[in-house]
Scaffold this motif. Structure first.
Motif, PDB file in Angstrom:
ATOM      1  N   GLU A   1       0.835  -1.194   0.000  1.00  0.00           N
ATOM      2  CA  GLU A   1       0.000   0.000   0.000  1.00  0.00           C
ATOM      3  C   GLU A   1       0.874   1.249   0.000  1.00  0.00           C
ATOM      4  N   GLY A   2       0.553   2.183  -0.873  1.00  0.00           N
ATOM      5  CA  GLY A   2       1.286   3.451  -0.895  1.00  0.00           C
ATOM      6  C   GLY A   2       2.628   3.372  -1.595  1.00  0.00           C
ATOM      7  N   GLU A   3       2.908   2.218  -2.174  1.00  0.00           N
ATOM      8  CA  GLU A   3       4.200   2.043  -2.816  1.00  0.00           C
ATOM      9  C   GLU A   3       4.186   2.586  -4.238  1.00  0.00           C
ATOM     10  N   PHE A   4       5.333   3.109  -4.682  1.00  0.00           N
ATOM     11  CA  PHE A   4       5.496   3.477  -6.085  1.00  0.00           C
ATOM     12  C   PHE A   4       6.287   2.348  -6.719  1.00  0.00           C
ATOM     13  N   PHE A   5       5.569   1.483  -7.436  1.00  0.00           N
ATOM     14  CA  PHE A   5       6.200   0.286  -7.980  1.00  0.00           C
ATOM     15  C   PHE A   5       6.284   0.394  -9.494  1.00  0.00           C
ATOM     16  N   SER A   6       7.487   0.169 -10.037  1.00  0.00           N
ATOM     17  CA  SER A   6       7.639   0.245 -11.487  1.00  0.00           C
ATOM     18  C   SER A   6       7.875  -1.124 -12.083  1.00  0.00           C
TER      19      SER A   6
END
Lengths: 307, 371, 282
Positions: free
Chosen positions: B47-52
């Motif tokens: 949750e709330g992660e910036f995942f690429s």
């Protein structure tokens, strides 16, 4: 953010079973397929009833028998109606129809290509649109009226005749002749040739011509090697759009050719509405249908995608 | 995490309290006819992660994103969003929104109509809708453009509308498919920092698909590198850059020199020219590996200044490329040419083509990758 | 110099090309202008000029048969256009946006009415209705006759295809990711169609409807086969008149029919302009 999350290990087979995951995609495809079929269903059913079945009935009728009172009886199946195609009378009609349809196609192509090329090479989009509208108007205008117009023009006491007399060329009398039918067919179907040609030419990236010129091609060579091949789909589409209806023409030849110069179309109408020999008419219809199917197949084989 | 055998953090060792899981993929596979676009991908995003998701075109990253959005369904496997199995749930019933690659703005609607579309579909009351639309438009700094049609906006502005249109719905997860791909370099860099700031401001989970490694490195909390349908490595940017696990990851992220080598013992690998290097691999003797050496971690020195205890390869300068802020040397070391980047600082010695030199590095600069 | 101009021939060929173009336009329009002029001629003989008169137009407007056939034509065109526009649009959607078994068969079936010559289609419809009515009448004791309904059914049969091909072209060039975006923004399938797909393809749907309307108003051959007593359409009636011999009244009615055709064309051009302006810029 911590790196607490990461690659999730593969599921064991049992877990996979629990999630009900496999075959998900298959199910979604089935659902989409059902939906597509349902959307098509009304038209599909309509075309089966009011097009496919009639087609089959015509095919059946072409092998049926006509009794002396002119009523078609669905028994004593035979190929008499097809054999009649080889008889001199019908053969001459077939040849005339074929020659006229081919001539119409060739003349339309010869007239249309330079015309469409001229339209497509105008710089201003406004000019191109106006030129296009000039072709759209006859294209969308009532076909019967446009055929009638030629009849008026060619009538023995008509304007063309009068004009030619007034400049001392004598009376022009080509009403009710093959020539009149040909003029009528060309006049009627010319827009059907111009529009696909224009569409094909207009799409051409004219930078390619510049590239060809840059690579030492003369103007003519650039046309032969670049423009013509790229416009060929339009040529094929236009030829089919002209040839097929010319081959099945009826109104044009009826108004301009009179009873002396029947085409296939007139022959069929006669068999159905006057001679009441339905099997004969049905057989000729089947032949026209076959010509049309072959033409279309050729078109799709040569790489055409839409008409 | 320097060794090749270590498995990355597993999602299901649940003893320690950990952040809430937002998206979870298990054994997700997608086949198109005979092509396997995505091959058994397992992934957990917090949750709330910036995942690429990073990879070359055709690697399966966009397909993975589309499966999370519900625009495609996996051939096999399971996708959960906030613990809920998605199954065959259509996109309109998923708590996610997507920013499409070419924005997919509705051309017949104004900016405001585009942004309020999702709220209308969810039957949000008119008053609240108006307010939320205005907020979202303000958030992306487009106030005053509400009544324009998308065609009357610049690329960057269209990008912001697409963002506002997704954010206004307050999705739990925002999916972004190369959202900056169509912008020119300068605008892209501007939008990168804006997007990152926005993500921190709203605290949403972002799943971001890109083929631009620099973009992924600068913006992400974590990166998953994909190639040919496989998820090769997942980790924070530094880890992906410093300790690539595979040759592909090392090569795709940044520039690197890959030296073929064979494991000789637990502590030693042997290069193609017979040189031995101290490197702990944890792999059995005879295994083929590659030594990854980043150009900026290497130095070019005159041969006489190299002491015997240094890690070094002897070679000859083959080409010199002046790049303004740096000089890049190609040094021929016999069986290959090694690229070395030397920062252009005052006082650095410049070498010429033909100079006999040594390429040197410290042990920490070296990482081992499998082929 | 623009790109197009490189492709233009220079010198004499250039003038030949331009001259040819204007000759083709002359070929298209001179006969129409002649017809228009002569429709006001006072002479009873078609193609002879005498003092102008509106007599022939008055004759047309007072002719009950023409009035009746106009009304039949309008009703046939109206209903066949509406029904075939709905069915044709659905067909286009089914073909462009879904994969299903039988799709290719349907595609082929949908193409055929476009390329089949009128005469063949006319024969098919006549034989079909005669045969079908034969069977139905013998079972139910009814007495179906050729007439308005058979004309309408036939016109729908060919018009579905005309609408479908136009709408399909439009659908193919519209961006399917817009529909995905709508679904992603919580639109149901119906909302997706209503709010995104339909506005996108509306110019195509209208163009298709207009084509159907024109084709329906144009048809002579098929209608003349399936028509019955008391339900002749205008083209069929005029065709009959022409076969009986030329008369100035035919000139007048022809001019009126051309005027209607042109009004439809310009109406559609205007409509398209309005739509394209609405959908692009504000």
């Amino acid at each position: 953010m911590t790196t607490d999350f990461g690659v999730v290990p593969d599921l064991t087979p049992e877990q996979e079973h629990e999630s009900g995951a496999p075959a998900l995609e298959a199910a979604s495809e089935r659902r989409a397929a059902r939906r597509g079929f349902l959307v098509a269903l009304p038209s599909f059913a309509y075309l089966v009833i009011f097009f496919a079945i009639p087609l089959v009935i015509v095919l059946v009728y072409s092998f049926a028998t006509r009794n002396p009172r002119g009523i078609t009886e669905l028994r004593d199946w035979n190929v008499e109606a097809y054999r009649a195609l080889a008889e001199p009378l019908l053969r001459s009609v077939l040849v005339r129809t074929l020659v006229l349809a081919l001539l119409t196609t060739v003349i339309c192509l010869a007239l249309s290509y330079p015309f469409a090329y001229y339209m497509a090479t105008r710089d201003s989009e406004v000019v191109r649109t106006l030129l296009l509208i000039g072709v759209m108007i006859p294209f969308w205008s009532n076909f019967l009226v446009r055929t009638y117009v030629i009849r008026v023009l060619l009538s023995s006491s008509g304007p063309l005749s009068e004009a030619s007399q007034s400049i001392g060329l004598g009376e022009v009398d080509i009403a009710f002749s093959n020539a009149a039918v040909l003029i009528g067919l060309v006049y009627g179907f010319l827009p059907f040739m111009i529009l696909p040609l224009y569409a094909a030419l207009e799409r051409i990236d004219w930078n390619l011509v510049e590239a060809a010129r840059d690579l030492y091609a003369s103007g003519w060579k650039a046309f032969r090697r670049v423009v013509w091949p790229l416009s060929r789909p339009g040529v094929v589409a236009g030829c089919i759009l002209v040839f097929v209806p010319s081959f099945g023409a009826y109104v044009t030849s009826d108004i301009l050719g009179g009873a002396k110069n029947p085409l296939f179309g007139n022959y069929i109408v006669n068999q159905f509405l006057q001679a009441r020999d339905w099997p004969a008419g049905a057989a000729v219809s089947v032949v026209i249908l076959a010509v049309m199917l072959i033409g279309t197949l050729v078109y799709f084989r040569t790489g055409g995608r839409t008409l | 995490m320097g060794e090749l055998t270590e498995t990355p953090g597993r999602a299901d060792d649940a003893e320690v309290p950990r952040p809430v899981e937002s998206v979870r993929l298990e054994s997700v596979t997608k086949r198109f006819d005979t092509v396997i676009a995505v091959d058994s991908v397992g992934l957990s995003i917090g949750e709330g992660e910036f995942f690429s998701l990073l990879g070359p075109s055709g690697c399966g990253k966009t397909t993975t994103l589309r499966m999370i959005a519900g625009l495609e369904f996996p051939t096999e496997g399971s996708i959960r969003i906030h613990g809920e199995e998605m199954g065959l749930r259509p996109p309109n019933k998923r708590p996610v929104n997507t920013v499409f690659q070419n924005y997919a703005l509705f051309p017949h609607m104004s900016v405001a109509q585009n942004v309020s579309f999702g709220l209308e579909m969810r039957k949000v009351a008119k008053a609240e809708r108006t307010q939320r639309v205005a907020q979202a438009i303000a958030l992306v700094q487009l106030t005053g453009m509400e009544n324009r049609k998308p065609a009357a906006l610049s690329g960057g502005q269209q990008q912001r509308v697409a963002l506002a249109r997704a954010l206004v719905n307050r999705p739990r997860v925002l999916l972004l498919d190369e959202p900056l791909g169509a912008l020119d370099l300068k605008l892209r860099q501007e939008m990168q920092s804006e997007l990152k700031a926005l993500q921190q401001q709203v605290g949403l989970t972002f799943v971001y698909v890109t083929h631009d490694q620099e973009e992924a490195l600068t913006m992400s909390d974590r990166i998953g590198v994909m190639n040919q349908g496989h998820l090769l490595q997942v980790g924070p940017p530094e880890e992906i850059y410093e300790q690539p696990l595979t040759r592909f990851v090392a090569d795709f992220i940044g520039r690197t020199n890959l030296l073929d080598a064979t494991v000789e013992s637990a502590e030693i690998v042997c290069l193609a020219n017979g040189d031995r290097l101290p490197a702990a691999s944890g792999l059995p003797a005879g295994a083929k590996v590659s030594v990854s050496l980043r150009p900026e971690r290497l130095a070019v020195r005159p041969r006489d200044s190299v002491s015997p205890d240094m890690l070094a390869l002897e070679g000859e300068v083959d080409r010199v490329t002046y790049m303004g802020n740096a000089v890049v040397y190609g040094v021929k070391v016999g069986w290959m040419t090694i690229e070395v980047r030397q920062e252009n600082e005052p006082g650095t010695v410049r070498h010429e083509v033909g100079d006999e030199v040594s390429v040197t590095w410290v042990p920490e600069a070296m990482s081992l990758v499998v082929a | 110099m623009s790109v197009q101009s490189t492709a233009r021939p220079r010198g004499g060929a250039r003038w030949l090309l331009a001259g040819h173009a204007w000759l083709v336009y002359a070929f298209f329009y001179i006969p129409i202008i002649v017809l228009f002029v002569y429709s006001f001629s006072g002479s009873r003989l078609v193609g002879q000029w005498e003092a102008p008169t509106l007599e022939w137009y008055r004759e047309v407007f007072e002719n009950d048969n023409i009035q009746r056939s106009v009304w039949v034509s309008v009703r046939v065109a109206f209903f066949s256009t509406i029904i075939s526009t709905v069915l044709g649009t659905m067909s286009a959607l089914a073909l462009e946006r879904f994969r299903w078994r039988g799709r290719r068969v349907f595609d082929a079936l949908l193409y055929m009415p476009l390329i089949i010559p009128d005469v063949t289609m006319a024969v098919m419809m006549l034989v079909f209705f005669v045969q079908a009515f034969d069977i139905i009448d013998s079972i139910f004791g009814t007495q179906f006759l050729l007439g308005f309904n058979t004309i309408l059914l036939s016109h729908i049969a060919f018009n579905i295809s005309f609408v479908a091909i136009v709408v399909r072209a439009r659908l193919a060039s519209s961006d399917p990711t817009l529909e995905e975006a709508a679904a992603d923004l919580y639109a149901s399938r119906w909302q997706c169609f209503r709010r995104v797909t339909l506005p996108q393809i509306m110019p195509g749907v209208l163009a298709g409807a207009l084509l159907a309307l024109t084709v329906s108003l144009d048809d002579v051959v098929i209608t003349s086969f399936v028509t019955g007593p008391g339900s002749t359409t205008l083209p069929v009636y005029v065709f009959g008149l022409i076969k009986r011999g030329l008369s100035p009244a035919i000139n007048a009615v022809s001019v009126l029919m051309l005027v209607v055709s042109m009004a439809l064309i310009f109406g559609s051009l205007l409509l398209q302009r309005v739509i394209s302006r609405e959908s692009s810029l504000d």
